[in-house]
Design a protein around this motif. Structure first.
Motif, PDB file in Angstrom:
ATOM      1  N   UNK A  93     -21.146 -16.536  -8.738  1.00 29.54           N
ATOM      2  CA  UNK A  93     -22.241 -15.658  -9.178  1.00 29.54           C
ATOM      3  C   UNK A  93     -22.677 -15.973 -10.608  1.00 29.54           C
ATOM      4  N   UNK A  94     -23.982 -16.169 -10.791  1.00 29.32           N
ATOM      5  CA  UNK A  94     -24.535 -16.517 -12.098  1.00 29.32           C
ATOM      6  C   UNK A  94     -24.942 -15.287 -12.908  1.00 29.32           C
ATOM      7  N   UNK A  95     -24.847 -14.109 -12.274  1.00 28.34           N
ATOM      8  CA  UNK A  95     -25.243 -12.843 -12.901  1.00 28.34           C
ATOM      9  C   UNK A  95     -26.722 -12.847 -13.304  1.00 28.34           C
ATOM     10  N   UNK A  96     -27.534 -13.627 -12.587  1.00 25.08           N
ATOM     11  CA  UNK A  96     -28.957 -13.707 -12.924  1.00 25.08           C
ATOM     12  C   UNK A  96     -29.692 -12.434 -12.557  1.00 25.08           C
ATOM     13  N   UNK A  97     -29.167 -11.685 -11.569  1.00 27.24           N
ATOM     14  CA  UNK A  97     -29.753 -10.408 -11.205  1.00 27.24           C
ATOM     15  C   UNK A  97     -30.931 -10.477 -10.261  1.00 27.24           C
ATOM     16  N   UNK A  98     -31.222 -11.651  -9.725  1.00 31.80           N
ATOM     17  CA  UNK A  98     -32.335 -11.744  -8.774  1.00 31.80           C
ATOM     18  C   UNK A  98     -32.068 -10.890  -7.534  1.00 31.80           C
ATOM     19  N   UNK A  99     -30.808 -10.862  -7.116  1.00 35.08           N
ATOM     20  CA  UNK A  99     -30.450 -10.054  -5.942  1.00 35.08           C
ATOM     21  C   UNK A  99     -30.732  -8.582  -6.187  1.00 35.08           C
ATOM     22  N   UNK A 100     -30.306  -8.095  -7.336  1.00 34.12           N
ATOM     23  CA  UNK A 100     -30.490  -6.675  -7.666  1.00 34.12           C
ATOM     24  C   UNK A 100     -31.962  -6.332  -7.852  1.00 34.12           C
ATOM     25  N   UNK A 101     -32.732  -7.235  -8.447  1.00 30.50           N
ATOM     26  CA  UNK A 101     -34.151  -6.963  -8.653  1.00 30.50           C
ATOM     27  C   UNK A 101     -34.935  -6.940  -7.347  1.00 30.50           C
ATOM     28  N   UNK A 139     -16.060 -17.555 -17.639  1.00 32.67           N
ATOM     29  CA  UNK A 139     -17.471 -17.253 -17.805  1.00 32.67           C
ATOM     30  C   UNK A 139     -18.223 -17.276 -16.485  1.00 32.67           C
ATOM     31  N   UNK A 140     -19.423 -16.692 -16.494  1.00 35.36           N
ATOM     32  CA  UNK A 140     -20.299 -16.759 -15.332  1.00 35.36           C
ATOM     33  C   UNK A 140     -20.793 -18.185 -15.087  1.00 35.36           C
ATOM     34  N   UNK A 141     -20.599 -19.067 -16.053  1.00 35.93           N
ATOM     35  CA  UNK A 141     -21.101 -20.433 -15.914  1.00 35.93           C
ATOM     36  C   UNK A 141     -20.240 -21.325 -15.026  1.00 35.93           C
ATOM     37  N   UNK A 142     -19.296 -20.726 -14.314  1.00 34.99           N
ATOM     38  CA  UNK A 142     -18.574 -21.494 -13.293  1.00 34.99           C
ATOM     39  C   UNK A 142     -19.523 -22.039 -12.236  1.00 34.99           C
ATOM     40  N   UNK A 143     -20.714 -21.439 -12.137  1.00 39.60           N
ATOM     41  CA  UNK A 143     -21.659 -21.921 -11.127  1.00 39.60           C
ATOM     42  C   UNK A 143     -22.102 -23.357 -11.387  1.00 39.60           C
ATOM     43  N   UNK A 144     -21.916 -23.851 -12.606  1.00 38.41           N
ATOM     44  CA  UNK A 144     -22.213 -25.260 -12.884  1.00 38.41           C
ATOM     45  C   UNK A 144     -21.411 -26.159 -11.957  1.00 38.41           C
ATOM     46  N   UNK A 152     -17.834 -33.601 -29.246  1.00 35.67           N
ATOM     47  CA  UNK A 152     -16.924 -33.860 -28.125  1.00 35.67           C
ATOM     48  C   UNK A 152     -15.890 -32.738 -27.992  1.00 35.67           C
ATOM     49  N   UNK A 153     -15.422 -32.213 -29.135  1.00 37.35           N
ATOM     50  CA  UNK A 153     -14.482 -31.083 -29.067  1.00 37.35           C
ATOM     51  C   UNK A 153     -15.159 -29.849 -28.471  1.00 37.35           C
ATOM     52  N   UNK A 154     -16.415 -29.636 -28.840  1.00 38.95           N
ATOM     53  CA  UNK A 154     -17.176 -28.518 -28.291  1.00 38.95           C
ATOM     54  C   UNK A 154     -17.361 -28.627 -26.788  1.00 38.95           C
ATOM     55  N   UNK A 155     -17.600 -29.844 -26.304  1.00 40.70           N
ATOM     56  CA  UNK A 155     -17.754 -30.062 -24.859  1.00 40.70           C
ATOM     57  C   UNK A 155     -16.454 -29.730 -24.133  1.00 40.70           C
ATOM     58  N   UNK A 156     -15.327 -30.151 -24.685  1.00 38.71           N
ATOM     59  CA  UNK A 156     -14.032 -29.867 -24.062  1.00 38.71           C
ATOM     60  C   UNK A 156     -13.727 -28.367 -24.088  1.00 38.71           C
ATOM     61  N   UNK A 157     -14.076 -27.710 -25.198  1.00 40.89           N
ATOM     62  CA  UNK A 157     -13.875 -26.254 -25.278  1.00 40.89           C
ATOM     63  C   UNK A 157     -14.773 -25.541 -24.267  1.00 40.89           C
ATOM     64  N   UNK A 158     -16.022 -25.995 -24.163  1.00 38.35           N
ATOM     65  CA  UNK A 158     -16.954 -25.404 -23.208  1.00 38.35           C
ATOM     66  C   UNK A 158     -16.462 -25.592 -21.777  1.00 38.35           C
ATOM     67  N   UNK A 159     -15.919 -26.762 -21.497  1.00 37.08           N
ATOM     68  CA  UNK A 159     -15.387 -27.053 -20.165  1.00 37.08           C
ATOM     69  C   UNK A 159     -14.310 -26.042 -19.782  1.00 37.08           C
ATOM     70  N   UNK A 160     -13.474 -25.688 -20.744  1.00 39.38           N
ATOM     71  CA  UNK A 160     -12.391 -24.746 -20.465  1.00 39.38           C
ATOM     72  C   UNK A 160     -12.844 -23.292 -20.544  1.00 39.38           C
ATOM     73  N   UNK A 161     -13.968 -23.050 -21.203  1.00 38.74           N
ATOM     74  CA  UNK A 161     -14.528 -21.701 -21.243  1.00 38.74           C
ATOM     75  C   UNK A 161     -15.132 -21.309 -19.898  1.00 38.74           C
ATOM     76  N   UNK A 162     -15.524 -22.311 -19.107  1.00 34.92           N
ATOM     77  CA  UNK A 162     -16.180 -22.055 -17.831  1.00 34.92           C
ATOM     78  C   UNK A 162     -15.378 -21.103 -16.953  1.00 34.92           C
ATOM     79  N   UNK A 163     -14.060 -21.259 -16.924  1.00 35.85           N
ATOM     80  CA  UNK A 163     -13.211 -20.447 -16.057  1.00 35.85           C
ATOM     81  C   UNK A 163     -13.340 -18.958 -16.370  1.00 35.85           C
TER      82      UNK A 163
END
Length: 444
Positions: free
Chosen positions: A312-320, A233-238, A220-231
């Motif tokens: 942006x997810x930085x997946x790179x599909x656009x660039x490819x 990170x590229x994972x804001x797309x979630x 549960x602590x990891x989930x809360x830390x991950x939630x705040x890491x989103x800002x």
């Protein structure tokens, strides 16, 4: 002492949710730095796009292998976190598996959570191999060095650890249920963790409780830390994929926006009844004249474009898919979005440091982050926008920055200046006056 764990849990929960709320407020503030734009049209189509693209993941499966793996991680991570509701209630009330009275339904839920957790682990491992062993080309571009690469791997490690902790918690819980430990009611189905449970077979009840509680707290602590890491990170797309697909472009593919002031000027020039020497109507000058043509910094872009950069997810599909990038040009649509987001972060931090006011820092998006060479490499084919799995539109940013170069700085490439000069003088892109256009028909 009986309620100490509940109090600690409440403090951890409030701190985690509070910091997340602060980050959301900052994120919203940064996006609103952009110009206003009306995206209230075509609501049925916008809802349909959000359901189809963000929820249904239809554009992800265009590339089947990463698409299917992403769906597994997406569905697994979201559904497994439904159990967070039970964890939060247990943490606040001091209960254990409070939804256990659901009986067979609860068994099915826990069993499906475990299967999904295992599939997430498998998918994350494959994603890691693609990035670090196979080294898929679109993950090796220059903009993916440094933090971008570390961030992509860190996300995979976090997801892996959270799923392992979830299964470890259940395995220890299953073992405690087997020995009829106090407070550990027999509930849930454990199709995956039952194979992990034998590892804890020789442990005492007290040791098992330590393992189960430690995994519970870290999960549960990891989930809360991950939630705040989103800002950060590229994972804001979630979170942002849903509003981004809703506010995404709904005009016909390839249609470019025109500046209202320029459109009005052209219409007046084309109107045979218009008097070019007439005084403008009262207030018309201020109403139609923009402060700046195009964009040179993030505050010149509209808020939907800034939302795009954060999504942006930085997946790179656009660039490819970009023909300019494929032929060795500097342009990378992914870099355009990453640079826009980085500059927006910088502007936001500037505002935070200066008590809510932006203090000029001698920098701007054009030149300090994105070069004219990158912008003019674009063929405006729209392949990047078409390829994006979350409806990001890099082309709109490129076109706005080109407008600034042409209309504010007269800094178009020489070939383009020649063409525009020909149109002005000859009414066509070619360097021949109107009287000579048909001379070719007399050539033998």
């Amino acid at each position: 002492m009986e309620y100490l764990p509940n109090i600690i849990f409440l403090l951890v929960l409030v701190a985690g949710v509070g910091f997340f709320a602060k980050n959301v407020k900052t994120l919203s503030r940064n996006i609103k730095l952009g110009r206003d734009v009306d995206v209230s049209d075509n609501k049925p189509l916008r809802w349909k796009n959000m359901a189809r693209i963000a929820l249904g993941q239809t554009k992800m499966v265009v590339r089947p292998i990463p698409g299917i793996l992403h769906i597994i991680v997406y569905v697994g991570f979201i559904i497994i976190n439904i159990e967070v509701l039970e964890i939060v209630i247990d943490g606040l009330l001091g209960t254990h598996r409070i939804f256990a009275p659901l009986g067979a339904v609860y068994d099915v839920l826990i069993g499906s959570f475990e299967i999904l957790a295992f599939l997430v682990i498998v998918s994350v491992v494959i994603f890691w191999i693609r990035r670090n062993v196979i080294r898929v080309k679109r993950f090796m571009n220059p903009e993916m060095k440094g933090w971008a690469k570390k961030d992509g791997n860190l996300i995979l490690y976090i997801e892996l650890v959270l799923m392992v902790l979830f299964l470890t918690m259940n395995a220890a819980d299953f073992q405690l249920q087997t020995i009829d430990a106090l407070h550990y009611v027999k509930a849930g189905s454990f199709p995956i963790s039952q194979f992990i449970a034998p590892i804890f077979g020789g442990m005492s009840e007290a040791s098992l409780i330590v393992v189960e509680r430690s995994a519970w707290w870290m999960h549960i602590t990891g989930i809360l830390l991950f939630l705040n890491y989103l800002y950060y990170s590229k994972h804001l797309h979630i979170l942002l994929a849903f509003p981004n697909t809703y506010y995404g472009k709904v005009q016909p593919k390839g249609q470019l926006d025109n500046l209202a002031a320029v459109t009005a000027e052209v219409k007046m020039m084309m109107d045979p009844d218009a008097d070019p020497f007439a005084a403008p109507a009262e207030g018309a000058e201020d109403a139609g004249e923009p402060d700046k043509f195009g964009a040179s910094d993030v505050t010149d872009l509209n808020w939907v474009q800034l939302l795009n950069s954060y999504t942006c997810t930085e997946c790179g599909r656009c660039t490819s898919e970009c023909p300019a990038n494929q032929t060795g040009k500097l342009l990378s649509p992914r870099k355009i979005m990453m640079d826009t987001r980085d500059r927006l972060h910088e502007v936001g931090e500037n505002i935070d440091k200066n008590k809510g006011e932006f203090v000029a820092d001698g920098k701007q998006l054009l030149g300090d982050y994105i070069t004219p060479e990158e912008l003019w490499a674009c063929t405006s084919c729209n392949a990047c926008t078409e390829a994006c799995p979350v409806s990001i539109d890099p082309l709109s940013i490129i076109m706005d920055m080109r407008r600034y170069l042409v209309m504010e700085q007269s800094a178009a490439p020489s070939d383009l200046n020649n063409m525009m000069g020909n149109i002005e003088n000859n009414g066509a892109p070619w360097p021949f006056n109107q009287m000579d256009r048909l001379n070719w028909k007399n050539e033998s």
